[in-house]
Write a protein that holds these residues in place. Structure first.
Motif, short mmCIF file in Angstrom:
data_model
loop_
_atom_site.label_atom_id
_atom_site.label_comp_id
_atom_site.label_asym_id
_atom_site.label_seq_id
_atom_site.Cartn_x
_atom_site.Cartn_y
_atom_site.Cartn_z
N ASN A 113 -19.65 5.20 36.38
CA ASN A 113 -20.16 4.92 37.62
C ASN A 113 -21.51 5.48 38.08
O ASN A 113 -21.99 6.30 37.25
CB ASN A 113 -19.18 5.62 38.73
N SER A 114 -21.85 5.07 39.35
CA SER A 114 -23.41 5.49 39.68
C SER A 114 -23.35 5.57 41.15
O SER A 114 -22.15 4.85 41.81
CB SER A 114 -24.42 4.85 39.25
N LEU A 115 -24.06 6.14 41.92
CA LEU A 115 -24.33 6.21 43.45
C LEU A 115 -25.17 4.61 43.75
O LEU A 115 -26.29 4.75 43.29
CB LEU A 115 -25.15 7.10 43.92
N HIS A 116 -24.59 3.74 44.43
CA HIS A 116 -25.23 2.73 45.06
C HIS A 116 -25.69 3.11 46.76
O HIS A 116 -24.68 3.30 47.45
CB HIS A 116 -24.45 1.45 44.94
N ALA A 117 -27.00 3.00 46.92
CA ALA A 117 -27.25 3.26 48.30
C ALA A 117 -28.23 2.12 48.63
O ALA A 117 -29.29 1.72 47.96
CB ALA A 117 -27.83 4.68 48.38
N LYS A 118 -28.31 1.76 49.99
CA LYS A 118 -28.97 0.74 50.39
C LYS A 118 -29.34 0.88 51.94
O LYS A 118 -28.40 1.25 52.85
CB LYS A 118 -28.62 -0.73 50.49
N ALA A 119 -30.59 0.87 52.46
CA ALA A 119 -30.83 0.81 54.08
C ALA A 119 -31.86 -0.27 54.25
O ALA A 119 -32.95 -0.35 53.38
CB ALA A 119 -31.48 2.29 54.33
N SER A 145 -22.79 12.75 37.96
CA SER A 145 -22.62 11.51 37.47
C SER A 145 -21.95 10.50 38.23
O SER A 145 -21.63 9.35 37.82
CB SER A 145 -21.91 11.54 36.16
N PHE A 146 -21.40 11.27 39.34
CA PHE A 146 -20.63 10.13 40.39
C PHE A 146 -19.50 9.77 40.03
O PHE A 146 -18.88 8.54 40.46
CB PHE A 146 -21.53 8.97 41.07
N GLU A 147 -18.94 10.29 38.81
CA GLU A 147 -17.38 9.96 38.47
C GLU A 147 -16.32 10.41 39.41
O GLU A 147 -15.24 9.71 39.72
CB GLU A 147 -17.31 10.42 37.01
N ASN A 148 -16.82 10.99 40.17
CA ASN A 148 -16.08 11.81 41.45
C ASN A 148 -16.86 12.13 42.50
O ASN A 148 -18.04 12.50 42.72
CB ASN A 148 -15.39 13.11 40.97
N LEU A 149 -16.36 11.53 43.72
CA LEU A 149 -17.42 11.69 44.96
C LEU A 149 -16.91 12.79 45.82
O LEU A 149 -17.39 12.97 46.88
CB LEU A 149 -17.22 10.28 45.58
#
Length: 773
Positions: free
Chosen positions: A159-165, A125-129
């Motif tokens: 939180n969530s993961l935010h990714a962009k390319a 859940s991306f509360e901790n990376l």
């Protein structure tokens, strides 16, 4: 608005063209060269590596009558498909072990890694990376890349993961995160579901071919070799009408499969799309059932792919592996997979490794055992539970790390000890731990466990590491485990070709080595050991005879191809056992036997008795007790399972007049052996011809003693482990404790042990010089 996708039918591009690769041999020339160099450095001739492997070895007559007609080579403690990122797989063992003369492979699956928990993968859940690792091709493909933890969008937690390319050229650039799951690996056999949620921000198509993608990648464990890693790519495509393989490297191959998730159902942009995919079904459809069930997920990647200035941007959350299977169901699936490889040429059996204060090996298990309780009390309870089921349990890698203290501070009532293990310290041997158990009456038989952890261990174990051998009339797994529990076997280095059988017996070859004591009169001063070695290799230089943990004879094997003798070493008054070790020129053990055990009791000076059970499963729990002799009468209790017939041999020069309580009996006046057959619990009474002997006494039975930490002065390494040396001709400080040769670096360092160094006692050597016949 969110969309939910339960995907069970997915179109695979060019599926008809896919082929499952054939089984590949994993033995590499470089590995053989490395093994040869290692052997040369150890003073071993690598010539033995290239000799053809033999399968079943026949036992020469007349020894076959006593030990069993055949010698089988067993691979012990092979990791199942539930642990390790590079575990070798079933078909690899089938191929590699057949080539190297193995007759049986015993698998062990970790009991606590068969269930999928809510923490797989960690922090999905991306509360901790912390468990996640960022990755990007920004250094090789020009463009803009972003990888971050974000609160802008989330479906659970905060939180969530935010990714962009956003890559400029024709080459794909990517940004995302991955997690190597390692010991939290999920077996595909567990009926896995992968759940995850995707919130697309941008998926653009700027050409007629795919330009921006969201990709969830699953890495599996190695299958065919150490370089081929099967992967599954779950793809969300910018324009699913375009072929994914068009102008890209994203094509299906033997080990890579690409599933386009939004081909049958449109992806909702600017909303959460929830996915729930049955990975087990998908893997079976692509790889085939056997290959799929061999696999486990050991890596998870979530990436944004972009090229041709087409941005890929998204949020990801709630990534979770789930399973509707219980551990029992997963174990059953893997156990049946293992059984599917079972053939008369190579037997395969499943079992468990129970990870408790000490690691335990539980072989030939048809149903999963869930350990109850924890800690020391829990381990004792697990051992008791296994015994109550009529099964056997062995102590695994007793000299690894903290396991050593647990082994020495708790006399586990196990049936065997991995005296050799690739995980034991120093040279892999734990002789001092074994001697301690034997001296305290825990008659645990010695075995070898190779415990392979990756594909290269197949060749190493088969050609270098000490290996388990058993004497039986059958290669069935139940018979093999029974023989190990009885101690009807020996251990020797895998490179010894042909096999060097070790035959250690006693009393004119009437009793084989193993866990059943020979009961003799208290006044008897010597044992009678029959030693027979055959096919002795040139690397074998010395035979060492051990009594109660101390070397009493050192015999040269230089130039011999066989050795056959009878020794009559002295027999102290306390618990006595004898065993053999074969050493090379560097003093390293290359083979060892199981023990011959003597127990003194008041019977008659010309009498002994001992159990000689069959290898019917459960026979190792048999015993004789309450031995009494007097007024021309011998009585004892023979105990076995109600369904198992056991034999008690009684040596006596006085011919029996009558035997009561037995199923049948016979007496051979030539050998002076009275044979008594019983089943269940039998009270036996033997009446002899008239004699003046009137002594009566209950036999002291070798039962597990109070744990060592309650007897701080019980065990002093390098001594005879007898508290009272009443036989003054048998010095407790024998010539020199040749355990030093084994380089047991921890000996004497354990709390409560005597730290005094051993002393040379030449007188003791002299006293034993006449023990050779």
């Amino acid at each position: 608005m969110s969309s939910v996708y339960n995907i069970f039918e997915i179109v695979i591009e060019d599926f008809s063209k896919l082929k499952i690769s054939s089984i590949k041999k994993t033995v590499k020339i470089a590995l053989i060269f490395l093994s040869s160099v290692m052997l040369l450095l150890s003073g071993i001739n690598p010539y033995f590596l290239v000799q053809p492997a033999s399968a079943v070895t026949p036992t020469p007559s007349p020894l076959g009558t006593l030990f069993g007609p055949n010698i089988y080579k067993i691979m012990v403690h092979v990791n199942g498909a539930d642990k390790g990122s590079v575990s070798p797989y079933y078909h690899t063992y089938v191929s590699g072990y057949k080539e190297n003369g193995y007759d049986q492979v015993l698998y062990n699956m970790d009991h606590n890694l068969l269930e999928i928990t809510s923490e797989e993968p960690y922090f999905g859940s991306f509360e901790n990376l912390t468990p996640w690792i960022k990755k990007s091709t920004s250094s090789t493909v020009p463009g803009q890349y972003l990888i971050e933890q974000s609160t802008a969008q989330h479906i659970d937690g905060n939180n969530s993961l935010h990714a962009k390319a956003s890559a400029l050229g024709a080459a794909f650039g990517s940004a995302g995160m991955f997690q190597n799951m390692l010991w939290a690996i999920a077996p595909v056999a567990a009926n896995l579901n992968l759940k995850f949620s995707i919130y697309p921000v941008s998926l653009q198509s700027t050409t007629a071919s795919p330009d921006s993608l969201i990709m969830v990648e699953l890495d599996f464990n190695y299958y065919d070799s150490a370089t081929t890693v099967p992967k599954m790519f779950l793809v969300l495509q910018d324009n699913p009408a375009e072929l994914l393989a068009s102008g890209t490297a994203f094509t299906n191959s033997t080990d890579n499969v690409y599933y386009v998730l939004n081909r049958q159902a449109l992806l909702q942009s600017g909303a959460w799309n929830n996915f729930n995919l049955n990975i087990t079904d998908l893997a079976a459809r692509y790889y085939g059932q056997n290959k799929a069930l061999n696999l486990k997920i050991n890596g998870l990647h979530i990436n944004a792919y972009s090229r041709n200035n087409a941005p890929s941007e998204f949020y990801s959350d709630a990534v979770q592996l789930t399973s509707s299977n219980t551990a029992e169901q997963t174990y059953s699936i893997l156990s049946n997979l293992i059984k599917s490889y079972d053939t008369p040429e190579l037997r395969t059996a499943s079992g468990e490794k129970l990870d408790l204060p000490s690691a335990l090996l539980y072989f030939n298990v048809s149903t999963y055992l869930r350990p109850s309780g924890s800690g020391i009390a829990g381990e004792h309870q697990v051992i008791e539970t296994i015994h109550s089921k009529g099964d056997y349990v062995f102590l695994s890698k007793p000299d690894e790390g903290s396991y050593r203290d647990y082994a020495l501070n708790n006399l586990w009532n196990v049936d065997g000890i991995a005296v050799y293990s690739t995980h034991n310290k120093k040279m892999g041997f734990a002789m001092d731990i074994w001697d301690y158990y034997l001296s305290k009456g825990v008659l645990a038989m010695g075995i070898a466990e190779e415990h392979p952890m990756n594909t290269t261990d197949v060749q190493f174990s088969a050609t270098t590491a000490p290996t388990q051998y058993v004497y039986t009339d059958s290669s069935s797994t139940t018979t093999t485990v029974e023989a190990m529990a009885q101690g009807r076997g020996f251990v020797e280095a895998g490179y010894i070709r042909p096999t060097m059988p070790i035959f250690l017996s006693a009393e004119n070859q009437q009793i084989p080595m193993g866990k059943f004591p020979i009961y003799v009169d208290t006044g008897r001063n010597t044992a009678t050991l029959n030693i027979n070695l055959q096919n002795i290799p040139s690397v074998a230089k010395t035979l060492r005879v051990i009594r109660n943990g101390t070397t009493i004879n050192t015999i040269s094997l230089q130039g011999l191809t066989s050795y056959n003798t009878t020794l009559t070493p002295t027999l102290p008054d306390k618990s006595n056992y004898f065993r053999l070790e074969v050493l090379n020129a560097n003093g390293i053990i290359i083979a060892f036997s199981n023990p011959i055990i003597y127990v003194k009791t008041s019977i008659s000076s010309d009498m002994w008795l001992a159990l000689s059970p069959s290898l019917q499963y459960g026979s190792a729990t048999s015993s004789i007790s309450s031995i009494k002799y007097g007024s021309s009468t011998l009585s004892f209790t023979a105990t076995s399972k109600d369904t198992i017939q056991v034999t008690t041999k009684v040596f006596t020069s006085k011919a029996p007049l009558n035997v009561t309580g037995a199923q049948n009996w016979s007496y051979d006046p030539t050998s002076n052996i009275l044979t008594i057959k019983t089943k269940g619990t039998a009270q036996i009474t033997v009446t002899f011809t008239a004699t003046t002997t009137t002594t009566t006494k209950t036999t002291p039975i070798n039962t597990p003693a109070t744990p060592k930490n309650q007897h701080p002065d019980d065990h002093k390494p390098g001594k005879d482990n007898n508290d009272d040396h009443e036989d003054h001709n048998d010095h407790g400080k024998d010539a020199k404790d040749n355990h030093d040769d084994n380089d047991h670096g921890n000996k004497g360092k354990h709390k409560g042990w005597d730290k005094d160094k051993d002393k040379d006692d030449k007188k003791d050597d002299d006293e034993h010089e006449d023990e050779h016949s």
